[in-house]
Design a protein around this motif. Sequence first.
Motif, PDB file in Angstrom:
ATOM      1  N   GLN A 111       7.698   9.708  -2.703  1.00  0.00           N
ATOM      2  CA  GLN A 111       8.246   9.218  -3.958  1.00  0.00           C
ATOM      3  C   GLN A 111       9.741   9.467  -4.090  1.00  0.00           C
ATOM      4  O   GLN A 111      10.510   8.550  -4.310  1.00  0.00           O
ATOM      5  CB  GLN A 111       7.496   9.891  -5.111  1.00  0.00           C
ATOM      6  CG  GLN A 111       8.119   9.646  -6.466  1.00  0.00           C
ATOM      7  CD  GLN A 111       7.349  10.340  -7.568  1.00  0.00           C
ATOM      8  OE1 GLN A 111       6.215  10.738  -7.393  1.00  0.00           O
ATOM      9  NE2 GLN A 111       7.957  10.488  -8.710  1.00  0.00           N
ATOM     10  N   GLY A 172      17.835   3.304  -4.228  1.00  0.00           N
ATOM     11  CA  GLY A 172      17.147   2.172  -3.604  1.00  0.00           C
ATOM     12  C   GLY A 172      17.378   2.137  -2.096  1.00  0.00           C
ATOM     13  O   GLY A 172      16.454   1.935  -1.310  1.00  0.00           O
ATOM     14  N   GLN A 175      15.443   4.840  -0.421  1.00  0.00           N
ATOM     15  CA  GLN A 175      14.022   4.547  -0.267  1.00  0.00           C
ATOM     16  C   GLN A 175      13.818   3.542   0.863  1.00  0.00           C
ATOM     17  O   GLN A 175      12.818   3.588   1.575  1.00  0.00           O
ATOM     18  CB  GLN A 175      13.441   4.042  -1.600  1.00  0.00           C
ATOM     19  CG  GLN A 175      11.937   4.088  -1.698  1.00  0.00           C
ATOM     20  CD  GLN A 175      11.328   5.455  -1.437  1.00  0.00           C
ATOM     21  OE1 GLN A 175      11.240   5.899  -0.301  1.00  0.00           O
ATOM     22  NE2 GLN A 175      10.911   6.145  -2.480  1.00  0.00           N
ATOM     23  N   ARG A 176      14.787   2.666   1.078  1.00  0.00           N
ATOM     24  CA  ARG A 176      14.712   1.764   2.235  1.00  0.00           C
ATOM     25  C   ARG A 176      14.745   2.567   3.527  1.00  0.00           C
ATOM     26  O   ARG A 176      14.089   2.211   4.514  1.00  0.00           O
ATOM     27  CB  ARG A 176      15.886   0.780   2.226  1.00  0.00           C
ATOM     28  CG  ARG A 176      15.719  -0.333   1.215  1.00  0.00           C
ATOM     29  CD  ARG A 176      17.038  -1.064   1.018  1.00  0.00           C
ATOM     30  NE  ARG A 176      16.944  -1.919  -0.152  1.00  0.00           N
ATOM     31  CZ  ARG A 176      16.670  -3.221  -0.095  1.00  0.00           C
ATOM     32  NH1 ARG A 176      16.510  -3.807   1.055  1.00  0.00           N
ATOM     33  NH2 ARG A 176      16.557  -3.919  -1.197  1.00  0.00           N
ATOM     34  N   THR A 196       8.153   3.636  -5.531  1.00  0.00           N
ATOM     35  CA  THR A 196       9.211   3.086  -6.379  1.00  0.00           C
ATOM     36  C   THR A 196       9.337   3.805  -7.712  1.00  0.00           C
ATOM     37  O   THR A 196      10.178   3.447  -8.536  1.00  0.00           O
ATOM     38  CB  THR A 196       8.958   1.581  -6.660  1.00  0.00           C
ATOM     39  OG1 THR A 196       7.688   1.447  -7.306  1.00  0.00           O
ATOM     40  CG2 THR A 196       8.965   0.775  -5.382  1.00  0.00           C
ATOM     41  N   LEU A 199      12.772   4.875  -9.005  1.00  0.00           N
ATOM     42  CA  LEU A 199      13.865   3.892  -8.963  1.00  0.00           C
ATOM     43  C   LEU A 199      14.006   3.109 -10.269  1.00  0.00           C
ATOM     44  O   LEU A 199      13.086   3.039 -11.079  1.00  0.00           O
ATOM     45  CB  LEU A 199      13.618   2.899  -7.815  1.00  0.00           C
ATOM     46  CG  LEU A 199      13.414   3.513  -6.429  1.00  0.00           C
ATOM     47  CD1 LEU A 199      13.054   2.436  -5.425  1.00  0.00           C
ATOM     48  CD2 LEU A 199      14.648   4.270  -5.987  1.00  0.00           C
ATOM     49  N   GLN A 204      13.193  -1.361  -8.148  1.00  0.00           N
ATOM     50  CA  GLN A 204      11.763  -1.226  -7.849  1.00  0.00           C
ATOM     51  C   GLN A 204      11.208  -2.489  -7.223  1.00  0.00           C
ATOM     52  O   GLN A 204      10.555  -2.448  -6.188  1.00  0.00           O
ATOM     53  CB  GLN A 204      10.978  -0.959  -9.141  1.00  0.00           C
ATOM     54  CG  GLN A 204      10.898   0.479  -9.522  1.00  0.00           C
ATOM     55  CD  GLN A 204       9.995   0.690 -10.731  1.00  0.00           C
ATOM     56  OE1 GLN A 204       9.287  -0.220 -11.167  1.00  0.00           O
ATOM     57  NE2 GLN A 204      10.024   1.899 -11.251  1.00  0.00           N
ATOM     58  N   VAL A 207      12.522  -3.122  -3.628  1.00  0.00           N
ATOM     59  CA  VAL A 207      11.962  -2.211  -2.629  1.00  0.00           C
ATOM     60  C   VAL A 207      10.499  -2.538  -2.368  1.00  0.00           C
ATOM     61  O   VAL A 207      10.038  -2.587  -1.224  1.00  0.00           O
ATOM     62  CB  VAL A 207      12.143  -0.740  -3.075  1.00  0.00           C
ATOM     63  CG1 VAL A 207      11.355   0.202  -2.185  1.00  0.00           C
ATOM     64  CG2 VAL A 207      13.620  -0.376  -3.052  1.00  0.00           C
ATOM     65  N   MET A 208       9.777  -2.810  -3.465  1.00  0.00           N
ATOM     66  CA  MET A 208       8.363  -3.145  -3.326  1.00  0.00           C
ATOM     67  C   MET A 208       8.212  -4.446  -2.529  1.00  0.00           C
ATOM     68  O   MET A 208       7.350  -4.561  -1.650  1.00  0.00           O
ATOM     69  CB  MET A 208       7.761  -3.310  -4.732  1.00  0.00           C
ATOM     70  CG  MET A 208       6.285  -3.082  -4.812  1.00  0.00           C
ATOM     71  SD  MET A 208       5.791  -1.487  -4.157  1.00  0.00           S
ATOM     72  CE  MET A 208       4.729  -2.049  -2.870  1.00  0.00           C
ATOM     73  N   THR A 226      -0.059   4.649  -6.836  1.00  0.00           N
ATOM     74  CA  THR A 226       0.804   4.407  -7.992  1.00  0.00           C
ATOM     75  C   THR A 226       0.022   4.703  -9.259  1.00  0.00           C
ATOM     76  O   THR A 226      -1.198   4.769  -9.247  1.00  0.00           O
ATOM     77  CB  THR A 226       1.283   2.936  -7.990  1.00  0.00           C
ATOM     78  OG1 THR A 226       2.025   2.706  -9.172  1.00  0.00           O
ATOM     79  CG2 THR A 226       0.133   1.967  -7.935  1.00  0.00           C
ATOM     80  N   VAL A 231       2.853  -2.837 -10.984  1.00  0.00           N
ATOM     81  CA  VAL A 231       3.367  -2.974  -9.628  1.00  0.00           C
ATOM     82  C   VAL A 231       2.318  -3.582  -8.709  1.00  0.00           C
ATOM     83  O   VAL A 231       2.624  -4.365  -7.803  1.00  0.00           O
ATOM     84  CB  VAL A 231       3.788  -1.584  -9.080  1.00  0.00           C
ATOM     85  CG1 VAL A 231       4.151  -1.670  -7.605  1.00  0.00           C
ATOM     86  CG2 VAL A 231       4.926  -1.006  -9.883  1.00  0.00           C
TER      87      VAL A 231
END
Lengths: 346, 309
Positions: A111, A172, A175-176, A196, A199, A204, A207-208, A226, A231
């Motif tokens: 996370q 972001g 997280q990538r 996400t 973020l 979000q 990235v998702m 989640t 999402v």
Amino acid sequence: MTIETSDPVLVQPGVPLLEVEDLHVEFHTRDGVAKAVNGVSYKVHPGETLAVLGESGSGKSVTAQAVMGILDMPPARIPRGAIKFQGRDLLKMSNEERRKLRGQRMAMIFQDSLSALNPVYSVGFQLGEMFRVHRGMSRKDAKAKAVELMDLVKIPAARTRVNDYPHQFSGGMRQRIMIAMALALEPDLIIADEPTTALDVTVQAQVMGLLAELQREFHMGLILITHDLGVVADVADNIVVMYAGRIVERAPVHAIYRQPGHPYTKGLLASIPRLDLKGQDLYAIKGLPPNLMRIPSGCAFNPRCPYARDVCTTELPAAVPLGTGRESACHFAQAVLEGEVAADVH
Amino acid sequence: MGRYVARRLLQMIPVFLGTTFLIYVMVYSLPGDPISALYGDKAADKVFVASKRKELGLDDPLVVQYFNYLKNIVLHWDFGKAFNGQPVWNEMKRVFPISLKLATVAIGFEIVVGVALGVLSGLRRGKFADRIVLVITLLIISIPIFVLGRVIQWTVAIKWDLTKPTVGGEAHWADLMMPGFVLGALAVAFLARVTRTSIVENLRADYIRTATAKGLPRRRVITVHLLRNSMIPMVTLIGTDLGTLMGGAIVTEGIFNVPGVGYTLFQAIRLKEGPTVIGIVTVLVLIFLACSLIVDLLYAVLDPRIRYA
Ligand SMILES: Nc1ncnc2c1ncn2[C@@H]1O[C@H](COP(=O)(O)OP(=O)(O)OP(=O)(O)O)[C@@H](O)[C@H]1O
Ligand SMILES: [Mg+2]
């Protein structure tokens, strides 16, 4: 009445990628034994996205960590269950065998990327480490691979940024990088634990979207943890809903939105903010999740359930099949599904 | 980075002036007249004392004396003369290298054993090994160093005859091993505690979980990811130890007859040899300041989030 679902993933033949069977995890602490996971079973097929939903403390992460084999044991213990990965029970493997699967065949995305990445090494080092350790590559080749990966997850100017440190990236982008790290060795299974949540809303979605795209491209199994039902709708094939360490409902994703089959799922759905109901008070499931050291008898959800009857306090509900690939662990599953029971408004 | 170092060096000047002045004042306010003291129990020759005081500038106002003292150091690298007429610098040139060698042995010992014990007990928190390390470190901390020194000296040098019991002016590395071990013992105990705390704290960090999830061997998780992140408190401690171990080895140097800084300083204080005391302490202050600068610069190397501009 039955819901017409013909999800291709559910009827897929052959061995599932992952089969969690009757998994139990407990934590032995000074205050007692916390039963975090109490008989979870789920399957993930290659290319399938399984969403795992549930409130905080419902055991989503613990289940995932048990699959990855990164639980600290002790305090954790797995008294019962099996975790079959490509047909082999992980719980019967040696530590070294499991270590080799991690990163290579299964990977995890966490996370909070700021704390999940090591602050003192460049992202290039941390990405390249996968190739150096698992593939025995040289530092230089590994760095080149790291740049490739950063390109893959669409980080601009990868060639120069590869030497930057995690804190120098936005949430972001970071997280990538986590995603790139998980994808590095093209694993068969990815577990994304609230990837996400930390973020901004706009980021979000990006990235998702990226994660879903890459998952399709590499045909990986994805477990998406989640507590955000919103999402899930776009990316997941199937959903399991967890409560107090059990799966209370499982269903193909669209079926569950149309017609939840468990009072808890119903509550969760009702608590999503909706544009068309703007201005109204948001629904919230009353009460708090149970203390895992003293889970209520019968159905663990009964103290909070608006449909609860006497039987709910005494008998653990079995999973009731509700049509193709659907189950709900509720004594009144069918009635809840069809909206036939009235809620007691307390 | 360069500007940061320059600023830090500039900041050292007032610190340096402040501490040396303080020491100057303290030494010169010691009771009794140092020249008369040279006579011991005999009556002092008043005329000689007066002329000697004049020669050494002891009758000038304190601030003037201090100013002249600094001027001589800065312009001529002259730390004044000891009462026996020898330049203080000659004495320092002799004793500082000896203490540096001794401190090096002690710090080497501190790092190797302290880190090993700390990591071991941190990783085995609450287990048998952790308890054992706790007991050992508590023992070392609670046993007075002169007891520890004497016991080890007797056992190792006299009973087992493994090394010379005393060191002497030559200060060979081999002879310094045992005194270095004794001198470093306390530092080992403290470093082990600090390392353990740091390891335990970082062991719970998310990036350690990530490293495990990446399928890295446990050994690599610990050495590459855990240790590196646990090093800042350790480096801080080791950095301050160099000065302490050089100047504060009075007891150890006494037991093992090492003619080093601590021992010389102790003698100079007893004899109220102002110039020697002030000279030695001045250099020690410089060493402390340099070490703290190096430690601060190391922070930036150890943690890229720390940037000096
Ligand atoms: N190391 C541990 N020691 C003791 N209890 C633990 C430990 N790790 C997890 N637990 C307990 O297990 C339960 C389930 O935790 P888990 O992290 O799986 O919840 P979750 O469903 O992922 O919630 P969230 O949405 O907050 O991430 C929690 O009540 C937690 O307190
Ligand atoms: Mg969680």
